[in-house]
Design a protein around this motif. Sequence first.
Motif, PDB file in Angstrom:
ATOM      1  N   LEU A  18      -7.662  -9.917  -5.548  1.00 19.58           N
ATOM      2  CA  LEU A  18      -7.716  -9.337  -4.204  1.00 19.58           C
ATOM      3  C   LEU A  18      -6.317  -9.151  -3.630  1.00 19.58           C
ATOM      4  O   LEU A  18      -6.014  -8.115  -3.015  1.00 19.58           O
ATOM      5  CB  LEU A  18      -8.553 -10.243  -3.295  1.00 19.58           C
ATOM      6  CG  LEU A  18      -9.011  -9.656  -1.949  1.00 19.58           C
ATOM      7  CD1 LEU A  18      -9.912  -8.454  -2.175  1.00 19.58           C
ATOM      8  CD2 LEU A  18      -9.741 -10.717  -1.132  1.00 19.58           C
ATOM      9  N   LEU A  19      -5.440 -10.129  -3.841  1.00 15.80           N
ATOM     10  CA  LEU A  19      -4.060 -10.008  -3.362  1.00 15.80           C
ATOM     11  C   LEU A  19      -3.334  -8.919  -4.131  1.00 15.80           C
ATOM     12  O   LEU A  19      -2.557  -8.150  -3.544  1.00 15.80           O
ATOM     13  CB  LEU A  19      -3.331 -11.349  -3.532  1.00 15.80           C
ATOM     14  CG  LEU A  19      -1.869 -11.369  -3.088  1.00 15.80           C
ATOM     15  CD1 LEU A  19      -1.736 -11.074  -1.592  1.00 15.80           C
ATOM     16  CD2 LEU A  19      -1.212 -12.705  -3.417  1.00 15.80           C
ATOM     17  N   LEU A  20      -3.564  -8.830  -5.420  1.00 15.37           N
ATOM     18  CA  LEU A  20      -2.950  -7.785  -6.237  1.00 15.37           C
ATOM     19  C   LEU A  20      -3.330  -6.407  -5.716  1.00 15.37           C
ATOM     20  O   LEU A  20      -2.474  -5.520  -5.553  1.00 15.37           O
ATOM     21  CB  LEU A  20      -3.400  -7.945  -7.693  1.00 15.37           C
ATOM     22  CG  LEU A  20      -2.925  -6.891  -8.689  1.00 15.37           C
ATOM     23  CD1 LEU A  20      -1.409  -6.907  -8.810  1.00 15.37           C
ATOM     24  CD2 LEU A  20      -3.569  -7.123 -10.052  1.00 15.37           C
ATOM     25  N   GLN A  21      -4.586  -6.240  -5.410  1.00 16.97           N
ATOM     26  CA  GLN A  21      -5.068  -4.964  -4.871  1.00 16.97           C
ATOM     27  C   GLN A  21      -4.391  -4.653  -3.536  1.00 16.97           C
ATOM     28  O   GLN A  21      -3.982  -3.509  -3.286  1.00 16.97           O
ATOM     29  CB  GLN A  21      -6.583  -5.025  -4.700  1.00 16.97           C
ATOM     30  CG  GLN A  21      -7.221  -3.708  -4.261  1.00 16.97           C
ATOM     31  CD  GLN A  21      -8.737  -3.835  -4.127  1.00 16.97           C
ATOM     32  OE1 GLN A  21      -9.316  -4.898  -4.413  1.00 16.97           O
ATOM     33  NE2 GLN A  21      -9.386  -2.775  -3.673  1.00 16.97           N
ATOM     34  N   TYR A  22      -4.235  -5.674  -2.683  1.00 22.74           N
ATOM     35  CA  TYR A  22      -3.576  -5.455  -1.390  1.00 22.74           C
ATOM     36  C   TYR A  22      -2.108  -5.054  -1.572  1.00 22.74           C
ATOM     37  O   TYR A  22      -1.615  -4.124  -0.919  1.00 22.74           O
ATOM     38  CB  TYR A  22      -3.668  -6.721  -0.530  1.00 22.74           C
ATOM     39  CG  TYR A  22      -2.755  -6.661   0.682  1.00 22.74           C
ATOM     40  CD1 TYR A  22      -3.113  -5.919   1.800  1.00 22.74           C
ATOM     41  CD2 TYR A  22      -1.527  -7.317   0.681  1.00 22.74           C
ATOM     42  CE1 TYR A  22      -2.259  -5.820   2.900  1.00 22.74           C
ATOM     43  CE2 TYR A  22      -0.674  -7.238   1.772  1.00 22.74           C
ATOM     44  CZ  TYR A  22      -1.041  -6.491   2.880  1.00 22.74           C
ATOM     45  OH  TYR A  22      -0.188  -6.383   3.958  1.00 22.74           O
ATOM     46  N   LEU A  23      -1.397  -5.729  -2.462  1.00 20.34           N
ATOM     47  CA  LEU A  23       0.030  -5.478  -2.622  1.00 20.34           C
ATOM     48  C   LEU A  23       0.324  -4.111  -3.237  1.00 20.34           C
ATOM     49  O   LEU A  23       1.439  -3.600  -3.131  1.00 20.34           O
ATOM     50  CB  LEU A  23       0.673  -6.572  -3.472  1.00 20.34           C
ATOM     51  CG  LEU A  23       0.763  -7.947  -2.818  1.00 20.34           C
ATOM     52  CD1 LEU A  23       1.444  -8.952  -3.750  1.00 20.34           C
ATOM     53  CD2 LEU A  23       1.524  -7.884  -1.501  1.00 20.34           C
ATOM     54  N   GLU A  24      -0.668  -3.504  -3.882  1.00 23.52           N
ATOM     55  CA  GLU A  24      -0.471  -2.157  -4.416  1.00 23.52           C
ATOM     56  C   GLU A  24      -0.393  -1.125  -3.297  1.00 23.52           C
ATOM     57  O   GLU A  24       0.156  -0.041  -3.480  1.00 23.52           O
ATOM     58  CB  GLU A  24      -1.585  -1.818  -5.405  1.00 23.52           C
ATOM     59  CG  GLU A  24      -1.414  -2.593  -6.726  1.00 23.52           C
ATOM     60  CD  GLU A  24      -2.558  -2.400  -7.696  1.00 23.52           C
ATOM     61  OE1 GLU A  24      -3.675  -2.030  -7.231  1.00 23.52           O
ATOM     62  OE2 GLU A  24      -2.365  -2.635  -8.895  1.00 23.52           O
ATOM     63  N   ASN A  25      -0.900  -1.492  -2.113  1.00 30.14           N
ATOM     64  CA  ASN A  25      -0.783  -0.619  -0.938  1.00 30.14           C
ATOM     65  C   ASN A  25      -0.754  -1.480   0.325  1.00 30.14           C
ATOM     66  O   ASN A  25      -1.694  -1.487   1.117  1.00 30.14           O
ATOM     67  CB  ASN A  25      -1.958   0.365  -0.895  1.00 30.14           C
ATOM     68  CG  ASN A  25      -1.804   1.391   0.209  1.00 30.14           C
ATOM     69  OD1 ASN A  25      -0.689   1.729   0.614  1.00 30.14           O
ATOM     70  ND2 ASN A  25      -2.927   1.874   0.734  1.00 30.14           N
ATOM     71  N   PRO A  26       0.332  -2.221   0.528  1.00 26.40           N
ATOM     72  CA  PRO A  26       0.368  -3.194   1.630  1.00 26.40           C
ATOM     73  C   PRO A  26       0.551  -2.531   2.994  1.00 26.40           C
ATOM     74  O   PRO A  26       1.045  -1.401   3.104  1.00 26.40           O
ATOM     75  CB  PRO A  26       1.591  -4.049   1.288  1.00 26.40           C
ATOM     76  CG  PRO A  26       2.493  -3.114   0.550  1.00 26.40           C
ATOM     77  CD  PRO A  26       1.587  -2.214  -0.244  1.00 26.40           C
ATOM     78  N   MET A  27       0.172  -3.260   4.024  1.00 29.69           N
ATOM     79  CA  MET A  27       0.389  -2.810   5.403  1.00 29.69           C
ATOM     80  C   MET A  27       1.884  -2.832   5.708  1.00 29.69           C
ATOM     81  O   MET A  27       2.558  -3.842   5.483  1.00 29.69           O
ATOM     82  CB  MET A  27      -0.340  -3.730   6.377  1.00 29.69           C
ATOM     83  CG  MET A  27      -1.839  -3.730   6.239  1.00 29.69           C
ATOM     84  SD  MET A  27      -2.622  -2.348   7.076  1.00 29.69           S
ATOM     85  CE  MET A  27      -2.387  -2.798   8.803  1.00 29.69           C
ATOM     86  N   LYS A  28       2.416  -1.736   6.216  1.00 29.24           N
ATOM     87  CA  LYS A  28       3.843  -1.674   6.539  1.00 29.24           C
ATOM     88  C   LYS A  28       4.192  -2.521   7.764  1.00 29.24           C
ATOM     89  O   LYS A  28       5.352  -2.879   7.966  1.00 29.24           O
ATOM     90  CB  LYS A  28       4.268  -0.226   6.787  1.00 29.24           C
ATOM     91  CG  LYS A  28       4.005   0.708   5.615  1.00 29.24           C
ATOM     92  CD  LYS A  28       4.739   0.270   4.362  1.00 29.24           C
ATOM     93  CE  LYS A  28       4.491   1.232   3.199  1.00 29.24           C
ATOM     94  NZ  LYS A  28       5.088   0.763   1.939  1.00 29.24           N
ATOM     95  N   SER A  29       3.186  -2.830   8.564  1.00 31.23           N
ATOM     96  CA  SER A  29       3.429  -3.622   9.775  1.00 31.23           C
ATOM     97  C   SER A  29       3.230  -5.122   9.539  1.00 31.23           C
ATOM     98  O   SER A  29       3.334  -5.916  10.476  1.00 31.23           O
ATOM     99  CB  SER A  29       2.500  -3.153  10.904  1.00 31.23           C
ATOM    100  OG  SER A  29       1.140  -3.253  10.513  1.00 31.23           O
TER     101      SER A  29
END
Length: 334
Positions: free
Chosen positions: A94-105
């Motif tokens: 789940l973290l890997l998936q998030y870091l592939e398109n992380p929130m810029k804020s």
Amino acid sequence: MDANTIIADIKKRKLLPVYLLHGEEPYYIDLVSDSIEAQVLDEAQKGFDQTILYGKDTDFVTIVNAAKRYPMMSDFQVIIVKEAQHLKWKDDGLLLQYLENPMKSTVLVLAHKYAKFDKRKKLYKVAERAGAVLESAKLYDDKVAPWITGFLKNEGRQIHPQAAAMMGEYLGNDLSKVVNELEKLMLNVPAEREINAQDVEQHIGISKDFNVFELNTALAKRDTVKAFQIVNYFAANPRTNPIPVVLGAMGGYFIKVLKYHYLADKSPQTVAKELGVHPFFTREYEVAARNYNRQKTFAIVHHLRMYDLKSKGVNALNVPHGELLKELVYKILY
């Protein structure tokens, strides 16, 4: 990236979506993490936009859900996961998936202390692309004294090489502990004056006359009286002069003497570079090499190894450590 570069960018508000901080030395991990915690948001904003989590008490669902929120009172929200080494990293999809398109804020900090992060994991490479990865490696023992000198130089302070060497020998490579003692010195020694051995003795409690640094110097000069004065002091004060520390420092010293024997170029500049010592000490190694030829130096290194085993109970059960040190010093000198 190194810690100083990351901290400089944080001060300039050049913030990244993720900071993966890992390694065996916690000092730089804490330095960067604390900098983000202190500087990105002001006190009013922290109540709304800063979240502190702990690896033992959280999971990736909680981390990612928090990371996906928008900030309320600032341009950024900060999420710091302390002790991230305790997360169940086998479930990091789940973290890997998030870091592939992380929130810029979002500024997500993963403080993975006391161990290296597995660089073979896909998440490591994704974190490198998405933000900054800092590996905080343990400092080798012989690099502590130069590190102390450099740290103080960055603070606009100076320290005598002998004082730096004393601190390096006795405090070891726990940089957080070293920095605490350096801050104590900076508070108590006038800024315009060089920190010396007397300051270290007065404010840190390391004897400037009876320490392993002075023992090595006495042995190098074959100053029998001084060497036995120091080792007798060690025998009477075993708690403040534990034998593993003493033997480790002596071993490192005589390995350098052995290296000195094999140097083709014995100019002070080359000796300082090859032995990893301050130029102030090169003359001492020249003296030691004159007093102990190659064969004797090899014998001393052998004695040190044998007495290290004896200190652990091998063929010397119940022999006081102080007596072992006296025997060792006698064999070195004679």
